[in-house]
Write a protein that holds these residues in place. Sequence first.
Motif, PDB file in Angstrom:
ATOM      1  N   PRO A 195      62.380  -3.852 -10.944  1.00 31.13           N
ATOM      2  CA  PRO A 195      63.858  -3.137 -11.269  1.00 31.13           C
ATOM      3  C   PRO A 195      64.760  -3.172 -10.291  1.00 31.13           C
ATOM      4  O   PRO A 195      64.258  -3.042  -9.105  1.00 31.13           O
ATOM      5  CB  PRO A 195      63.277  -2.012 -12.210  1.00 31.13           C
ATOM      6  N   PHE A 196      65.969  -3.039 -10.713  1.00 25.05           N
ATOM      7  CA  PHE A 196      66.880  -2.792  -9.716  1.00 25.05           C
ATOM      8  C   PHE A 196      66.853  -1.148  -9.419  1.00 25.05           C
ATOM      9  O   PHE A 196      66.990  -0.343 -10.209  1.00 25.05           O
ATOM     10  CB  PHE A 196      68.331  -3.221 -10.152  1.00 25.05           C
ATOM     11  N   ARG A 197      66.747  -0.719  -8.171  1.00 26.27           N
ATOM     12  CA  ARG A 197      66.516   0.633  -7.736  1.00 26.27           C
ATOM     13  C   ARG A 197      67.638   1.186  -6.737  1.00 26.27           C
ATOM     14  O   ARG A 197      67.214   1.725  -5.810  1.00 26.27           O
ATOM     15  CB  ARG A 197      65.182   0.792  -7.191  1.00 26.27           C
ATOM     16  N   HIS A 198      68.737   0.852  -7.084  1.00 28.93           N
ATOM     17  CA  HIS A 198      69.871   1.375  -6.200  1.00 28.93           C
ATOM     18  C   HIS A 198      71.000   1.864  -6.823  1.00 28.93           C
ATOM     19  O   HIS A 198      70.760   2.111  -7.983  1.00 28.93           O
ATOM     20  CB  HIS A 198      70.442  -0.024  -5.397  1.00 28.93           C
ATOM     21  N   ASN A 199      72.110   2.207  -6.016  1.00 29.41           N
ATOM     22  CA  ASN A 199      73.185   3.099  -6.658  1.00 29.41           C
ATOM     23  C   ASN A 199      74.434   2.234  -6.686  1.00 29.41           C
ATOM     24  O   ASN A 199      74.732   1.618  -5.562  1.00 29.41           O
ATOM     25  CB  ASN A 199      73.427   4.321  -5.846  1.00 29.41           C
ATOM     26  N   TYR A 200      75.217   2.342  -7.723  1.00 31.70           N
ATOM     27  CA  TYR A 200      76.337   1.471  -7.740  1.00 31.70           C
ATOM     28  C   TYR A 200      77.542   2.147  -8.167  1.00 31.70           C
ATOM     29  O   TYR A 200      77.645   3.247  -9.272  1.00 31.70           O
ATOM     30  CB  TYR A 200      76.331   0.404  -8.695  1.00 31.70           C
ATOM     31  N   ASP A 201      78.616   2.343  -7.428  1.00 32.21           N
ATOM     32  CA  ASP A 201      79.801   2.915  -7.528  1.00 32.21           C
ATOM     33  C   ASP A 201      80.903   1.707  -7.885  1.00 32.21           C
ATOM     34  O   ASP A 201      81.369   0.935  -6.831  1.00 32.21           O
ATOM     35  CB  ASP A 201      80.225   3.633  -6.463  1.00 32.21           C
ATOM     36  N   GLY A 202      81.528   1.900  -9.186  1.00 33.13           N
ATOM     37  CA  GLY A 202      82.335   0.535  -9.558  1.00 33.13           C
ATOM     38  C   GLY A 202      83.592   0.920  -8.972  1.00 33.13           C
ATOM     39  O   GLY A 202      84.526  -0.156  -9.078  1.00 33.13           O
ATOM     40  N   GLY A 203      84.202   2.069  -8.379  1.00 32.99           N
ATOM     41  CA  GLY A 203      85.298   2.423  -7.948  1.00 32.99           C
ATOM     42  C   GLY A 203      86.702   2.224  -8.853  1.00 32.99           C
ATOM     43  O   GLY A 203      87.627   2.097  -8.249  1.00 32.99           O
ATOM     44  N   ASN A 204      86.302   2.412 -10.077  1.00 33.76           N
ATOM     45  CA  ASN A 204      87.250   2.369 -11.100  1.00 33.76           C
ATOM     46  C   ASN A 204      87.621   0.893 -11.105  1.00 33.76           C
ATOM     47  O   ASN A 204      89.010   0.755 -11.671  1.00 33.76           O
ATOM     48  CB  ASN A 204      88.362   3.449 -10.956  1.00 33.76           C
ATOM     49  N   TYR A 205      87.395  -0.132 -10.662  1.00 33.73           N
ATOM     50  CA  TYR A 205      87.575  -1.445 -10.768  1.00 33.73           C
ATOM     51  C   TYR A 205      86.900  -1.944 -12.129  1.00 33.73           C
ATOM     52  O   TYR A 205      85.705  -1.520 -12.344  1.00 33.73           O
ATOM     53  CB  TYR A 205      87.281  -2.354  -9.619  1.00 33.73           C
ATOM     54  N   THR A 206      87.380  -3.188 -12.620  1.00 36.08           N
ATOM     55  CA  THR A 206      86.693  -3.678 -13.850  1.00 36.08           C
ATOM     56  C   THR A 206      85.621  -4.929 -13.364  1.00 36.08           C
ATOM     57  O   THR A 206      85.929  -5.350 -12.372  1.00 36.08           O
ATOM     58  CB  THR A 206      87.643  -4.387 -14.545  1.00 36.08           C
ATOM     59  N   ILE A 207      85.005  -4.971 -14.389  1.00 36.37           N
ATOM     60  CA  ILE A 207      83.874  -6.152 -14.318  1.00 36.37           C
ATOM     61  C   ILE A 207      83.943  -6.819 -15.864  1.00 36.37           C
ATOM     62  O   ILE A 207      83.827  -6.163 -16.568  1.00 36.37           O
ATOM     63  CB  ILE A 207      82.429  -5.909 -14.278  1.00 36.37           C
ATOM     64  N   SER A 208      84.610  -7.863 -16.153  1.00 32.43           N
ATOM     65  CA  SER A 208      85.226  -8.432 -17.287  1.00 32.43           C
ATOM     66  C   SER A 208      84.338  -9.824 -17.593  1.00 32.43           C
ATOM     67  O   SER A 208      83.851 -10.449 -16.961  1.00 32.43           O
ATOM     68  CB  SER A 208      86.500  -8.879 -17.187  1.00 32.43           C
ATOM     69  N   ASN A 209      84.483  -9.921 -19.009  1.00 33.50           N
ATOM     70  CA  ASN A 209      84.078 -11.118 -19.486  1.00 33.50           C
ATOM     71  C   ASN A 209      82.330 -11.603 -19.263  1.00 33.50           C
ATOM     72  O   ASN A 209      82.244 -12.637 -18.697  1.00 33.50           O
ATOM     73  CB  ASN A 209      84.903 -12.252 -19.159  1.00 33.50           C
ATOM     74  N   LEU A 210      81.796 -10.450 -19.526  1.00 36.56           N
ATOM     75  CA  LEU A 210      80.191 -10.391 -19.036  1.00 36.56           C
ATOM     76  C   LEU A 210      79.357 -10.993 -20.253  1.00 36.56           C
ATOM     77  O   LEU A 210      79.480 -10.550 -21.471  1.00 36.56           O
ATOM     78  CB  LEU A 210      79.649  -8.999 -18.839  1.00 36.56           C
ATOM     79  N   SER A 221      69.567  -5.879 -16.012  1.00 29.89           N
ATOM     80  CA  SER A 221      68.544  -5.987 -17.051  1.00 29.89           C
ATOM     81  C   SER A 221      67.728  -4.843 -17.018  1.00 29.89           C
ATOM     82  O   SER A 221      67.174  -4.189 -18.230  1.00 29.89           O
ATOM     83  CB  SER A 221      67.706  -7.274 -16.935  1.00 29.89           C
ATOM     84  N   ASP A 222      67.155  -4.503 -15.829  1.00 27.14           N
ATOM     85  CA  ASP A 222      66.044  -3.478 -15.989  1.00 27.14           C
ATOM     86  C   ASP A 222      66.269  -2.607 -14.431  1.00 27.14           C
ATOM     87  O   ASP A 222      66.412  -3.131 -13.573  1.00 27.14           O
ATOM     88  CB  ASP A 222      64.700  -4.041 -15.620  1.00 27.14           C
ATOM     89  N   VAL A 223      66.374  -1.331 -14.843  1.00 25.90           N
ATOM     90  CA  VAL A 223      66.568  -0.454 -13.469  1.00 25.90           C
ATOM     91  C   VAL A 223      65.547   0.810 -13.627  1.00 25.90           C
ATOM     92  O   VAL A 223      65.030   1.028 -14.408  1.00 25.90           O
ATOM     93  CB  VAL A 223      68.122  -0.016 -13.480  1.00 25.90           C
ATOM     94  N   LYS A 224      65.606   1.567 -12.159  1.00 26.00           N
ATOM     95  CA  LYS A 224      64.671   2.529 -12.238  1.00 26.00           C
ATOM     96  C   LYS A 224      65.470   3.453 -10.990  1.00 26.00           C
ATOM     97  O   LYS A 224      65.511   2.914  -9.842  1.00 26.00           O
ATOM     98  CB  LYS A 224      63.354   2.237 -11.907  1.00 26.00           C
TER      99      LYS A 224
END
Length: 635
Positions: A195-210, A221-224
């Motif tokens: 699984p993905f085991r890290h920390n993510y800060d989106g910075g209030n920016y967009t991730i689009s058209n996923l 898909s899978d995190v811990k």
Amino acid sequence: MEHQLRLVLRNHYRCRQLTAKAAGTVKVKATAKDGSGVSAEVTVKITAKTVSVTSVTLSASKTTIYVGDTLQLSAAVKPDNATNKNVTWSISSGSARGSVDASGKLTAKAAGSVTVKATAKDGSGKSGTITITIKEKALWEGSGTANDPFLIRNLTDLKNLQKVVDKAGYYYRQVADIDCASVGNWIVIGDNENPFRHNYDGGNYTISNLCLDGDAQALFSDVKDSHFKNMKIVNAHTKDNHRTEENRTDKQPGGGASTGAIVGYGSGCSFENCTATVNFLSSNSCTGGLIGGVELKNEQYTLMKNCHVSGTITSGGYTGGLIGSISTYLSDGDYKPAYTITVNNCSADVNIKIFTTSIETPCVGGLIGKSFGVLVEKCHTTGKIDVIEGDIGGLIGEAGNYTDVTRCYSTVDIYASSDDHYGGVSIGGLIGHIYSRSDVYDCYATGDITAPYVEWSPCQDDTNRNGGPWRRYYNPCGSLIGTLEVFKAYSENEKITIYNCYATGKVNVPNICEDKRVYCHGALIGLILDRNTVLSSNIKDTGKKDLTDWDDFKENYIGHFDHNYNLEDLRNYYEPINEYQYSGLNGLQNPKYDTLPKHQYVEIITESELTRQATFEGWDFVNIWKMTANGPVLR
């Protein structure tokens, strides 16, 4: 350099010394001193003395570079007056990992080490070497710490997160908007084994058209043990990843078990200030606007705070506008109260529709499909839910043990469209079905419930399907809660508390079927399963074995049903269950009643009373509630 010259004068010799100062030619002239004018000249060629190289030393500004980089090397030749100080550059070791040109510039080709050699050209055989370490180029700028996170600047940086699922504890911060339209189907980042085991800060920016039509059914898909914050997902969508019974799989995400805009399935993860707009078509086991399914850790933390989802979800199984399913697995019966883990100040504005044929019996909620062991506070939902069967709630579909709900509301309209004589429903304007050790207080619901077709089929013998026989007989619908059920499973503290709540939505369902089994619906709670609720562990007087009537129940039950209100429009409450007796089934032991309690746990009020603060006895209109022209609302 000195050179001896010889002058011959009539067999007499005179010698003089010539001192050479520099390479070249020198003319030396000798003239007789006797005045005869006789002279002679000689030309002498002066050749420089050869000085051999004694050492060659190599140096560089750094000894570690990255693949694709170049590095200028230097050669120091001794002595300083060596006749020929030129060198020849070559790779003595690691030629597959780097190359060097005639000027000593090294080009890194692959990770590893390269030894560069410089050899003197004067034939002395002297040479020097230097070893340079070559590393793979860093995937991101930054060092991956909390104070210096890796920076996600573009789509390539985002996709590279796939390469660190074998590591843990890094920090990432997005620093630009990212459009994923060119990817087609999104890639799998983390799976059940890694699984993905890290920390993510989106910075209030967009991730689009996923697009989540392939193996990946979420951005991750899978995190811990990961924390996500300040993320904005725009247009996360599936075209049709519907699974059928024939090809269903028990694999975790990566195999298609959970759908969510940010996370498919997570263990011990948390979210803060995250939003998503979604358009999902998925029959996966768990589908949620932000996360499909989450397993809780056995410690105190905030699961979700200040998060919001809007859009459309067509699904099957456990489905929620924000979270599909919340579960926890604690060993040795070590169950903890709900207040340790919170969902705070979150909302959803979604239209949810459940497939006609679902793989699992659905639990559907405007915010959470199925919950366990959480405190849900200051949350609200709007939109619509269209279902066939299952536990359906405007806020939570099924509120399992230790689910506390406070200062929440829902305006979701719910429609149950089953017409196959097989669907079983438990529908509530706020909660579809609530279980032991749970509290609901300072909440309200205003959405309407319409279930015109749910009905009992006398020829249906499969009475244990879809959660037990009671749902087949009752199909309970309540303007606030569909079913309230207590069962002795893990402890002696088996109470449910409902207080300071109200509902105004209409409940439009059939009243009673031809064989006189009841459809419970109406004021606040559709059905109180007192065959399970009335247990010795729920009675103050432990010497009592049975509760004989509602007054006895209210006096002795350890739960709390006070100061709840419902509009007078909801006049279809309980009907008697006469000529009904069924035994020998789990959870339904000889329930035979002459009458059922009607609405003693709720006070029926008029529309004018709804707008009077004095109506709501014991409510806190200073800190929690405020009165409006349409009735009380939460502050």
